[in-house]
Design a protein around this motif. Structure first.
Motif, mmCIF file in Angstrom:
data_model
loop_
_atom_site.group_PDB
_atom_site.id
_atom_site.type_symbol
_atom_site.label_atom_id
_atom_site.label_comp_id
_atom_site.label_asym_id
_atom_site.label_seq_id
_atom_site.Cartn_x
_atom_site.Cartn_y
_atom_site.Cartn_z
ATOM 1 N N ALA A 403 0.851 -1.189 0.000
ATOM 2 C CA ALA A 403 0.000 0.000 0.000
ATOM 3 C C ALA A 403 0.887 1.239 0.000
ATOM 4 O O ALA A 403 2.016 1.212 0.479
ATOM 5 C CB ALA A 403 -0.891 -0.006 1.235
ATOM 6 N N GLY A 404 0.394 2.304 -0.560
ATOM 7 C CA GLY A 404 1.167 3.540 -0.602
ATOM 8 C C GLY A 404 0.251 4.736 -0.514
ATOM 9 O O GLY A 404 -0.968 4.596 -0.461
ATOM 10 N N LEU A 405 0.860 5.915 -0.482
ATOM 11 C CA LEU A 405 0.068 7.137 -0.407
ATOM 12 C C LEU A 405 -0.559 7.408 -1.772
ATOM 13 O O LEU A 405 0.028 7.122 -2.808
ATOM 14 C CB LEU A 405 0.966 8.306 0.006
ATOM 15 N N CYS A 406 -1.750 7.986 -1.768
ATOM 16 C CA CYS A 406 -2.475 8.252 -3.008
ATOM 17 C C CYS A 406 -1.782 9.327 -3.843
ATOM 18 O O CYS A 406 -0.937 10.061 -3.352
ATOM 19 C CB CYS A 406 -3.886 8.744 -2.707
ATOM 20 N N VAL A 625 11.334 8.809 -8.403
ATOM 21 C CA VAL A 625 10.381 7.836 -7.873
ATOM 22 C C VAL A 625 10.756 7.481 -6.438
ATOM 23 O O VAL A 625 9.895 7.366 -5.566
ATOM 24 C CB VAL A 625 10.359 6.569 -8.747
ATOM 25 N N GLY A 629 7.210 8.117 -4.856
ATOM 26 C CA GLY A 629 6.311 6.966 -4.766
ATOM 27 C C GLY A 629 4.891 7.300 -5.183
ATOM 28 O O GLY A 629 3.978 6.539 -4.915
ATOM 29 N N CYS A 630 4.693 8.421 -5.853
ATOM 30 C CA CYS A 630 3.346 8.810 -6.280
ATOM 31 C C CYS A 630 2.827 7.810 -7.313
ATOM 32 O O CYS A 630 3.536 7.452 -8.242
ATOM 33 C CB CYS A 630 3.389 10.205 -6.892
ATOM 34 N N PRO A 631 1.586 7.340 -7.156
ATOM 35 C CA PRO A 631 1.050 6.386 -8.135
ATOM 36 C C PRO A 631 1.028 6.953 -9.557
ATOM 37 O O PRO A 631 1.130 6.194 -10.514
ATOM 38 C CB PRO A 631 -0.370 6.130 -7.640
ATOM 39 N N LEU A 633 3.235 8.923 -10.839
ATOM 40 C CA LEU A 633 4.600 9.004 -11.354
ATOM 41 C C LEU A 633 5.075 7.574 -11.586
ATOM 42 O O LEU A 633 5.338 6.837 -10.645
ATOM 43 C CB LEU A 633 5.505 9.723 -10.355
ATOM 44 N N THR A 634 5.135 7.203 -12.854
ATOM 45 C CA THR A 634 5.452 5.818 -13.138
ATOM 46 C C THR A 634 6.556 5.754 -14.183
ATOM 47 O O THR A 634 7.312 6.720 -14.351
ATOM 48 C CB THR A 634 4.171 5.067 -13.567
ATOM 49 N N ILE A 635 6.687 4.629 -14.844
ATOM 50 C CA ILE A 635 7.727 4.487 -15.860
ATOM 51 C C ILE A 635 7.099 3.983 -17.151
ATOM 52 O O ILE A 635 5.993 3.448 -17.137
ATOM 53 C CB ILE A 635 8.823 3.494 -15.400
ATOM 54 N N HIS A 649 7.548 8.748 -16.128
ATOM 55 C CA HIS A 649 6.398 9.177 -16.909
ATOM 56 C C HIS A 649 5.274 9.560 -15.939
ATOM 57 O O HIS A 649 5.050 8.870 -14.948
ATOM 58 C CB HIS A 649 5.958 8.017 -17.811
ATOM 59 N N VAL A 650 4.608 10.673 -16.229
ATOM 60 C CA VAL A 650 3.501 11.092 -15.376
ATOM 61 C C VAL A 650 2.192 10.747 -16.078
ATOM 62 O O VAL A 650 1.973 11.131 -17.223
ATOM 63 C CB VAL A 650 3.561 12.599 -15.072
ATOM 64 N N ASN A 652 -2.020 10.486 -16.650
ATOM 65 C CA ASN A 652 -3.076 11.493 -16.669
ATOM 66 C C ASN A 652 -3.816 11.633 -15.356
ATOM 67 O O ASN A 652 -4.536 12.605 -15.142
ATOM 68 C CB ASN A 652 -4.059 11.160 -17.786
#
Lengths: 713, 491
Positions: A403-406, A625, A629-631, A633-635, A649-650, A652
């Motif tokens: 689990a992580g922060l939204c 990242v 750890g923002c959902p 903000l990914t790759i 990659h951010v 939408n």
């Protein structure tokens, strides 16, 4: 404003006699309370019981009309103490919380109410957060029922049984002057189904009427010598009365034949019944409708046991399997005692065959049952079809999803700032608390050494007192929910009184966010039924806190970092408190989404921000990242034909909180982040300015493009 | 147990926020409308905060004598008729938990990825291998329906739950007419139009063979200038076929980065290596990649250039879905430091500035905080264009000299290894370029790790396996502790 609105569903609560009610388990319990003529309800939110509290909050008007008093209690202890209303008066009351943690908090009041006993039916609904998906230590509420001698009801998991159990619990409570705990397992709370409703019943006596005609009975109070009388009363009067009620009203159930040739049988907790039946079905010993080939004794009341029922079931049986989830195996112990007392030779088989720990899923029971049959009735049942596990090399590719922060969570920048300070000052002892901020313990932040309970973050750091020249200050984290639950006294007051030198970061996001966004004392929202807007900093100062900083925008990472650094290095002694204030993003989005949509529709100017990453300047190190750890903000695969590491990659879903940009600034990471500001329905001036600079820029870009084409491949 | 025609078991594996609960409700509603009893269970709570969770639905019918079924609250491995998974690794998790079996299960899973934090935070490439999951999904289901549900969601402007609902209807795995599914969407009264679009998209996808997300294909660049054609001819003539594709990408990149002459230098470097290489020429092929990447090192000029290109603003507009009548402005988060600015200057001047305390203190005032640079504003655009034009000065800059020196040092070690007949070692050394990337602190950490490995190798020659191990260690730990320990132990 709670995360989920039940405004629509609560209309179902008005269903009358004979109507079919379809909905969630928790809604069914609410309906059952109203059908039982409950006079007052309280509780504290927490999974899996939060929705019950939300349903009551959303049903406030209806409850008022019915004459039912509802209160969102400050803690489980508050809720349990509320049951005092049922001691002197024939008022039916119910309280609810997450167990076993909530029961721990409530246990003082529970012991008191159980000792003196009740006149009106007192029901404690515990959402048992055990097994899959649980976020707490794995313990059993059963122990509390035994130690305080309250009855524990564990109904079969289907809505009609659960509703029936609520109604019976009140009667059981009144018949034995004893509070009753109704245990709902996590999946039962969030289970949908149907039952046939009855009319709601107004309480025979309301809390207002009771207060207007006060009654007193001093031997109900836990004070010597009454407390000794209570013990005798419990054993000699209330216990036998409870057992008699359970027996006479057949609260427990029997399935299958009374006896089979091989002399075996199964005793099962009510809550485990459906899994047992599925396991029996898989073994070819039951059908899908509960008709089974083995004698099954189903304990819808798991405490107290009814000795005559037990001996009746076990006599002439060689071996009986007890299906009891969790540990220690209290029921198994007691069954053994009862068998001994009855002089029977039946073998009680439980944890020696079934796993000592973990969920008793149908699969687990299927395997346990096979062992039991193998030992005591080898000719019965089919063989277990083994499940071929997924190949190791395939399984290894499946990542864990902690689990992580939204997205946009205002707590993220707090931990990013702590990470940045950690780089400067080295690691510190971090005492964590309960709440979303607890996810700081998991990747990518990996911050937090212990967590001792709700609101106990600061208390958990109280042993760490650096001397003048040695050691380092510890950091404690606490949420606003925990702060008002008990943290103000157990943490802050204690730290002031004992001259602690720690830093406590209080996450003030406006709600009890982890439990579903319920309002609390310091919520900024106006709530017409509650008093809000009581600042945390004022409370801290009220108990003597001197070094208090409010940061009203947590996303300001440099300010957050500098304030934390100052707190860690200032010469000033005594506890330091930083109140980090930004609204829970989930709640904020829910609030603002509709407003913005309406403004857009009306042609008004609306500004939207979101972030992005330029793939051609990103080199795929992913420091960003690791500090976020923002959902969103990914790759993604590198669009560059030569580079191999995926680029940041951010998505939408970005809400434009700005943390990733601020992080790349504060940590000197990389110039790839950009903020896009999109203005819908712009003003004339804005349009003109944009057009003008676009035109000039385009000319320069064209010239640059020409130069590049000239030297291009 | 699978013979029970009066029961259908359905497991949904989804991530928080994907609407798994809505989907579970819809399915139950379909069942109820068709006269079945429906029960659904789920675990709310922390799962909704990026975790994954299982929703379970059972549909069942009373038997002939009206007895009601006993329903389970969790899927039992080997006893699930339909599995719906909203993401590729969740499809994998359904296999891992034994929910999907070859005898019985219709497995409907998305083939797109939502990366887990562990995959995202890796310093290199930490992504799980999705192809293995897809292969296993075929093996461990009676029927596998797999497609990119995210792309379907985008195409239809809908949500993933309606795509899955459509795919479920389209799979024919439930004995209910499509109209019932549609009526459930209609009755819910929420976002009906877009949910219908998503439903249709999912329904159609269920009729098609398994499809993975479309990956970007990199076409081999085509020369457009005289110089380009000349260099292409050299690549074709002087480099082994295995290395040509990478080399052409490299040439194009370096011409865009600097000039034709610079690209020619690149080819020279590759050719001298290729002469010592042998079949299958993987050393030259990989060198073509890494030499190009190193030679096009990231500097302030490059960033300023890339950020101000016309195509870039268009790309941003597209990515953030800004409509034509909306005003878009773009702000960069830049943090050039004194060091990086000086490095752009001619070497002599740069060295002087970096040495001079007074000048350093003066300039540092402008460069020690991050800047919010609005590239869509005239002022900042022109400023960045000016920096980008410094490209002409690049070959005289301090950074250029430093990088060329490092490249030469690196290549000489590679040459030495090939000369000794150890091509495996040469390949591992070439791949060490991967360590040097990024800007600011990230760049410094990478360079530090690279230099430490090279220093060890210089003082005491390492084997191919040792170099690879050191490189992996450098990419495993941001604090560099793991690498430092290994180097201390080896030295």
């Amino acid at each position: 404003m709670a995360e989920r609105s039940f405004a629509h569903e609560v209309k179902k609560l008005t269903a009358g006699e004979g109507e079919v009610f379809t909905g969630e388990g928790i809604l069914a319990v609410t309906k059952a309370l109203l059908q039982s003529g409950v006079a007052y309800v309280g509780g504290y939110q927490g999974s899996p019981i939060s929705h019950l509290m939300d349903v009551f909050a959303d049903a406030s008007e209806m409850l008022e009309e019915l004459g039912v008093h509802f209160e969102a209690s400050a803690s489980e202890a508050t809720a349990a103490a509320m049951l005092a209303a049922s001691v002197n008066y024939p008022l039916r009351g119910a309280v609810a919380w997450k167990s076993v943690v909530g029961t721990n908090v409530a246990s003082d009041a529970l012991s008191n109410v159980a000792s003196g006993g009740v006149t009106g039916g007192a029901l404690i609904i515990v959402g048992e957060d055990y097994g899959e998906g649980s976020s707490i230590m794995q313990e059993r509420t059963h122990a509390f029922a035994m130690k305080s001698q309250m009855w524990l009801v564990d109904p079969r998991p289907n809505l009609p049984s659960i509703v029936e159990a609520v109604e019976q619990s009140f009667r059981l409570s009144e018949a034995s002057n004893t509070p009753v705990m109704l245990q709902l397992r996590i999946r039962s709370c969030h289970m949908s189904g149907s039952f046939v409703a009855k009319d709601n019943v107004r309480p025979a006596l309301t809390v207002g009427e009771a207060a207007a005609a006060p009654q007193r009975e001093t031997d109900r109070i836990v004070l010597p010598p009454a407390n000794f009388k209570h013990e005798i009363e419990k054993i000699e009067k209330r216990w036998p009365a409870g057992v008699a009620y359970v027996r006479d009203h057949k609260l427990n159930e029997w399935f299958g034949p009374k006896q089979v040739e091989s002399g075996i049988g199964v005793i099962v907790q009510g809550g485990m019944y459906n899994n047992l039946n599925r396991a029996l079905e898989a073994a070819g010993l039951a059908d899908a409708y509960g008709a089974c080939d083995l004698p099954v004794y189903c304990l819808n009341v798991t405490y107290p046991l009814v000795p005559e029922e037990v001996s009746e079931f076990c006599k002439d049986k060689k071996a009986v399997l007890i299906v009891e989830e969790g540990q220690p195996e209290f029921i198994e112990h007691e069954l053994n005692t009862l068998i001994q007392r009855a002089g029977l030779a039946t073998r009680i088989v439980g944890k020696d065959i079934l796993p000592r720990t973990g969920d008793y899923t149908a699969q687990v029971l299927r395997e346990g049952l096979a062992k039991f049959l193998g030992q005591f009735a080898p000719h019965l049942g089919r063989e277990v079809v083994p499940i071929v596990p997924l190949e190791k090399d395939v399984a290894g590719e499946i990542p864990a999803r902690p689990a992580g922060l939204c997205t946009g969570c205002p707590e993220r920048p707090v931990f990013t700032a702590m990470k940045l300070v950690e780089r400067e000052l080295g690691p510190t002892h971090v005492s964590a608390d309960i709440g979303c901020h607890l996810f700081s313990i998991l990747p990518p932040f990996n911050l937090g050494n212990t967590t001792m309970g709700y609101g106990l973050g600061a208390a958990g750091a109280s042993a760490f007192k650096p001397k003048a020249e040695e050691g380092k200050r510890a950091i404690a984290v606490m949420g606003d929910g925990g702060f008002w639950h008990n943290g103000l006294t157990s943490g802050i007051g204690n730290a002031v009184f004992n001259k602690d030198d720690t830093l406590t970061v209080i996450i003030d996001n406006g709600y009890s966010a982890a439990t579903g966004g319920q309002d609390i004392l310091s919520s900024r929202a106006d709530n017409k039924r509650r008093v809000t807007r009581n600042p945390i900093s004022k409370a801290v100062q009220g108990v003597g806190g001197k070094w208090v900083r409010e940061i009203s925008r947590t996303y300001n990472i440099p300010l957050m970092r500098d304030t934390i650094r100052e707190a860690m290095t200032t010469r000033e002694k005594g506890p330091k408190v930083i109140v980090a204030q930004s609204e829970c993003m989930l709640n904020r989005q829910r609030r603002e989404k509709k407003q913005k949509a309406a403004m857009l529709k009306a042609g008004k100017r609306v500004v939207r921000e979101r972030f992005g990453v330029d793939a051609d300047t990103c080199t795929g190190d992913h420091s960003c990242v690791r500090l976020s750890g923002c959902p969103s903000l990914t790759i993604k695969s590198n669009p560059d034909p030569l580079r191999q590491d995926p680029v940041a990659h951010v998505e939408n879903s970005c809400v434009g909180c700005g943390v990733c940009g601020e992080v790349s600034h504060a940590a000197v990471l990389c110039p790839s982040f950009f903020r896009a500001t999109i203005v819908a329905n712009p003003t004339r001036l804005e349009r003109f300015k944009a057009k003008l600079s676009k035109a000039v820029i385009a000319r320069f870009q064209a010239a640059g493009e020409q130069r590049r084409l000239a030297r291009a491949f | 147990m699978s013979e029970n025609r009066n029961r259908i078991t359905i497991a949904i594996l989804a991530l928080g926020g994907q609407g798994g609960g809505v989907l579970a409700d819809w399915i139950q509603e379909v069942g109820r409308q068709e006269g079945w009893l429906a029960q659904g269970t789920s675990i709310a709570g922390v799962a909704q905060r990026t975790g994954s969770t299982v929703y379970y639905v059972e549909l069942a019918r009373p038997d002939a004598s009206g007895r009601l079924p006993v329903m389970a609250q969790m899927p039992m491995p080997g006893d699930v008729d339909i599995v719906l998974a909203s993401e590729l690794m969740e499809t994998g998790r359904a296999l891992l938990r034994g929910f999907s079996t070859a005898e019985r299960t219709t497995l409907i899973g998305s083939t797109h990825r939502i990366y887990a934090i562990g995959e995202k935070m890796a310093m290199g490439d930490g992504r799980g291998n999705g192809d293995k999951i897809i292969a296993a999904a075929h093996e461990r289901s009676r029927r596998f329906i797999g497609f990119d549900m995210e792309a379907a969601t985008d195409r239809s402007g809908s949500v993933i739950s309606s795509i899955m609902f459509g795919a479920l209807a389209g799979s024919g795995a439930l004995p209910f007419p499509t109209e019932t599914f549609r009526s459930v969407i209609e009755k819910s009264g929420i976002a009906v139009t877009s949910n219908f679009r998503g439903f249709a998209e999912g329904f159609d996808a269920a009729q098609k063979p398994v499809a993975k997300p479309v990956e970007i294909a990199h076409a081999v660049p085509v020369a457009t200038t005289e110089k380009g054609r000349e260099l292409e001819a050299r690549v074709r003539a002087e480099l082994p076929a295995a290395a040509q594709e990478n080399a052409l990408h490299g040439v194009a990149r370096l011409m865009d980065y600097q000039s034709g002459d610079y690209a020619a230098l690149y080819i020279d470097r590759l050719v001298s290596l290729a002469r010592m290489d042998a079949q299958p020429f993987d050393l030259t092929a990989e060198a073509a990649r890494h030499v190009a990447l190193w030679m096009s090192y990231e500097d302030t000029v490059r960033v300023a250039d890339l950020k101000t290109r016309a195509a870039r603003v268009e790309r941003v507009r597209d990515e953030v879905k800004a409509q034509d009548d909306q005003v878009l402005s773009v702000t960069e988060f830049m943090h050039p430091r004194m060091q990086e600015i000086c490095e752009m200057l001619p070497a002599g001047l740069a060295r002087k500035l970096l040495r001079s305390g007074v000048a350093k203190a003066f300039f540092a005032r402008f460069f020690n905080t991050g800047r919010h640079v609005e590239t869509t504003s005239l002022r900042w655009f022109l400023m960045l264009r000016m920096v980008a034009r410094m490209q002409a000065l690049r070959p005289r800059s301090l950074r250029y000299l430093e990088e060329q020196e490092r490249i030469e040092g690196w290549l000489s070690l590679v040459h030495e290894a090939v000369g000794n007949g150890d091509r495996a070692l040469a390949l591992e050394l070439v791949r060490c370029q991967r360590l040097i990337k990024g800007y600011g602190d990230t760049f410094e950490r990478g360079l530090r790790n690279y230099s430490a490995i090279i220093a060890l190798h210089t003082s005491r020659r390492q084997t191919a396996a040792e170099v690879r191990n050191l490189r992996d260690l450098a990419l495993s730990d941001e604090t560099c502790n793991a690498l430092d320990k290994a180097i201390a132990a080896a030295g």
